[in-house]
Design a protein around this motif. Structure first.
Motif, short mmCIF file in Angstrom:
data_model
loop_
_atom_site.label_atom_id
_atom_site.label_comp_id
_atom_site.label_asym_id
_atom_site.label_seq_id
_atom_site.Cartn_x
_atom_site.Cartn_y
_atom_site.Cartn_z
N GLY A 67 0.82 -1.21 0.00
CA GLY A 67 0.00 0.00 0.00
C GLY A 67 0.85 1.26 0.00
N MET A 68 0.24 2.34 0.48
CA MET A 68 0.90 3.64 0.42
C MET A 68 2.06 3.73 1.41
SD MET A 68 0.16 6.31 -1.37
CE MET A 68 -1.42 7.16 -1.43
N ILE A 69 3.23 4.06 0.90
CA ILE A 69 4.40 4.19 1.77
C ILE A 69 4.82 5.65 1.85
CG2 ILE A 69 6.77 3.41 2.18
CD1 ILE A 69 6.11 0.83 0.80
N ALA A 70 5.09 6.12 3.08
CA ALA A 70 5.45 7.53 3.31
C ALA A 70 6.90 7.79 2.91
CB ALA A 70 5.22 7.89 4.77
N PRO A 71 7.18 9.01 2.48
CA PRO A 71 8.51 9.32 1.95
C PRO A 71 9.66 9.10 2.94
CG PRO A 71 7.15 11.30 2.13
CD PRO A 71 6.26 10.13 2.35
N ASP A 72 9.40 9.33 4.23
CA ASP A 72 10.48 9.13 5.20
C ASP A 72 11.01 7.70 5.18
OD1 ASP A 72 10.50 11.73 6.09
OD2 ASP A 72 8.96 11.36 7.61
N GLN A 73 10.17 6.77 4.73
CA GLN A 73 10.57 5.37 4.73
C GLN A 73 11.36 4.96 3.49
OE1 GLN A 73 7.65 2.42 5.91
NE2 GLN A 73 6.41 4.08 6.74
N PHE A 74 11.21 5.70 2.40
CA PHE A 74 11.93 5.22 1.21
C PHE A 74 12.89 6.25 0.61
CE2 PHE A 74 7.94 6.91 -0.45
CZ PHE A 74 8.36 7.65 -1.55
N GLU A 96 18.22 7.78 -1.80
CA GLU A 96 19.46 8.56 -1.73
C GLU A 96 20.68 7.65 -1.73
OE1 GLU A 96 18.21 12.66 0.49
OE2 GLU A 96 18.91 11.02 1.77
N GLU A 97 20.61 6.62 -0.90
CA GLU A 97 21.73 5.69 -0.78
C GLU A 97 22.06 5.03 -2.10
OE1 GLU A 97 21.57 2.39 2.09
OE2 GLU A 97 20.53 3.87 3.36
N THR A 98 21.03 4.70 -2.86
CA THR A 98 21.23 3.95 -4.09
C THR A 98 21.32 4.87 -5.31
OG1 THR A 98 18.85 3.74 -4.28
CG2 THR A 98 20.02 1.93 -3.21
N ARG A 99 21.34 6.17 -5.02
CA ARG A 99 21.47 7.16 -6.10
C ARG A 99 20.30 7.16 -7.07
NH1 ARG A 99 26.38 10.14 -5.09
NH2 ARG A 99 26.46 9.41 -2.97
N MET A 100 19.20 6.55 -6.66
CA MET A 100 18.02 6.59 -7.53
C MET A 100 17.27 7.91 -7.34
SD MET A 100 16.29 2.79 -7.49
CE MET A 100 16.62 2.16 -5.86
N ILE A 101 17.69 8.67 -6.35
CA ILE A 101 16.94 9.88 -6.00
C ILE A 101 16.84 10.87 -7.16
CG2 ILE A 101 18.95 11.11 -5.01
CD1 ILE A 101 15.35 11.29 -3.62
N ASN A 102 17.88 10.89 -7.99
CA ASN A 102 17.87 11.88 -9.07
C ASN A 102 16.76 11.71 -10.07
OD1 ASN A 102 19.71 14.17 -9.60
ND2 ASN A 102 21.07 12.72 -8.57
N GLU A 103 16.59 10.47 -10.53
CA GLU A 103 15.53 10.28 -11.53
C GLU A 103 14.16 10.49 -10.89
OE1 GLU A 103 15.84 6.42 -13.30
OE2 GLU A 103 15.51 5.38 -11.39
N VAL A 104 14.03 10.12 -9.61
CA VAL A 104 12.76 10.34 -8.94
C VAL A 104 12.52 11.83 -8.74
CG1 VAL A 104 11.37 9.83 -6.89
CG2 VAL A 104 12.89 8.07 -7.83
N VAL A 152 13.84 19.07 -1.93
CA VAL A 152 15.00 18.50 -2.61
C VAL A 152 15.94 17.87 -1.58
CG1 VAL A 152 14.92 20.01 -4.62
CG2 VAL A 152 16.21 20.71 -2.62
N SER A 153 16.63 16.85 -2.02
CA SER A 153 17.48 16.11 -1.10
C SER A 153 18.93 16.53 -1.28
CB SER A 153 17.28 14.62 -1.32
OG SER A 153 18.37 14.08 -1.99
N PRO A 154 19.71 16.45 -0.20
CA PRO A 154 21.12 16.83 -0.28
C PRO A 154 21.90 16.04 -1.33
CG PRO A 154 20.59 15.84 1.87
CD PRO A 154 19.31 16.07 1.16
N VAL A 155 21.59 14.76 -1.46
CA VAL A 155 22.32 13.92 -2.43
C VAL A 155 22.15 14.47 -3.84
CG1 VAL A 155 22.53 11.61 -3.40
CG2 VAL A 155 22.06 11.90 -0.97
#
Ligand code: C2E
Ligand code: MG
Ligand code: MG
Ligand code: MG
Length: 283
Positions: free
Chosen positions: A70-77, A82-90, A119-122
């Protein structure tokens, strides 16, 4: 090292830790398909102008609709992205969706509508999103119709604060999010030009019972105004809080009292209703 502590402490991982590590790995592998499978949704939470009692700003908040959980809140993912560097495309997806939304809001409500995007620091360390002002001008959107929300910790890193400055020089407004719970707030306010300061919801939530928090909010508003910074109160949940914030001269309010974050269609359908209800609250 764990072995030396004796038989009973041999395992590095307790079963619970093992489960957590596993969940994390599963979550990361699920995240790899989330964008392609259209599992992200962008919600919008209105921000009320306390002087005019009108709404022409909103914050974009990311949601992940997981097929099983179901719906997952942003703090959880977001930390995993960020860790996996997927943050940019998202982040780029979030920005494109926001521009699409702001275009509709300009057409259907007011051309001064502004959306703020976290926006995230990464993201800033990796220095993409340079494309953003260009994307806006391609769509015929003034750069002032987007604002970025950063956190205090981002201003501590020279390289990141440099990029944030560049953004601001290009016309983006900058909001300092979660103000008051980070480090050395005041020295950064002096060094770094920002447009909005968002008082963290932990100060707002006890506003009606606790005089210390009222004094703090009042001091923040006074200080910000002297620095020509507008103040947004986050997490406004009660009428009493709203009235106090209005009384101390806070510029904007955001929170469940006004509206929860909503999908764009609901947001648009309810905007006029929300506006009218709030007028009654404050007169
Ligand atoms: P934030 O930027 O401080 O966003 C405000 C959070 O407070 C949101 O949580 C919002 O749903 C919640 N909130 C709003 N009004 C109330 C209220 O009256 N009471 C309470 N208790 N909570 C309220 P959310 O949506 O779960 O987002 C959590 C954080 O995740 C955000 O905090 C932001 O830091 C981050 N985030 C959200 N979307 C994005 C995104 O697109 N990119 C990045 N990098 N971070 C995001
Ligand atoms: Mg925010
Ligand atoms: Mg916040
Ligand atoms: Mg935050």
């Amino acid at each position: 090292a764990a072995k030396r502590k004796g038989k009973n402490t041999f395992h590095y991982f307790t079963p619970k830790m093992q489960q957590q590590a596993l969940n994390r790995m599963i979550m990361i592998s699920d995240l790899r398909h989330a964008l392609a499978n259209h599992q992200y949704q962008l919600y919008f939470q209105p921000i009320l102008d306390l002087n005019t009692l009108s709404i022409y700003k909103a914050e974009a908040l990311l949601r992940w609709q997981h097929p099983l959980h179901g719906m997952i809140a942003p703090d959880q993912f977001i930390p995993l992205l960020e860790e996996t560097r997927m943050i940019n495309e998202v982040a780029n997806w979030v920005f494109q969706q926001s521009l699409d939304a702001v275009k509709q809001l300009h057409k259907e409500f007011t051309p001064k509508f502004q959306l703020s995007v976290n926006v995230s620091p990464v993201q800033f360390r990796m220095l993409t999103s340079k494309q953003w002002p260009q994307d806006m001008s391609n769509l015929g959107l003034p750069v002032e119709s987007a604002a970025i929300e950063i956190t205090e910790s981002m201003l501590m890193e020279e390289r990141i604060s440099g990029h944030v400055s560049e953004f601001r020089n290009q016309g983006f407004q900058v909001a300092l999010d979660d103000f008051g719970v980070g480090y050395s707030s005041l020295s950064y306010l002096r060094k770094f030009p920002i447009d909005y300061l968002k008082i963290d919801k932990s100060f707002v939530s006890s506003l009606d019972e606790n005089n210390d928090d009222l004094a703090l909010c009042e001091a923040i508003v006074t200080m910000a105004h002297k620095l020509k910074i507008k103040v947004v109160a986050e997490g406004v949940e009660t009428e009493a809080q709203l009235k106090l914030l209005h009384k101390i001269g806070c510029d904007f309010a955001q929170g469940f009292l006004i509206a929860k974050p909503l999908p764009l269609s609901t947001f648009k359908n309810n905007l006029n209703v929300i506006n009218n209800t709030l007028k009654d609250l404050l007169i």
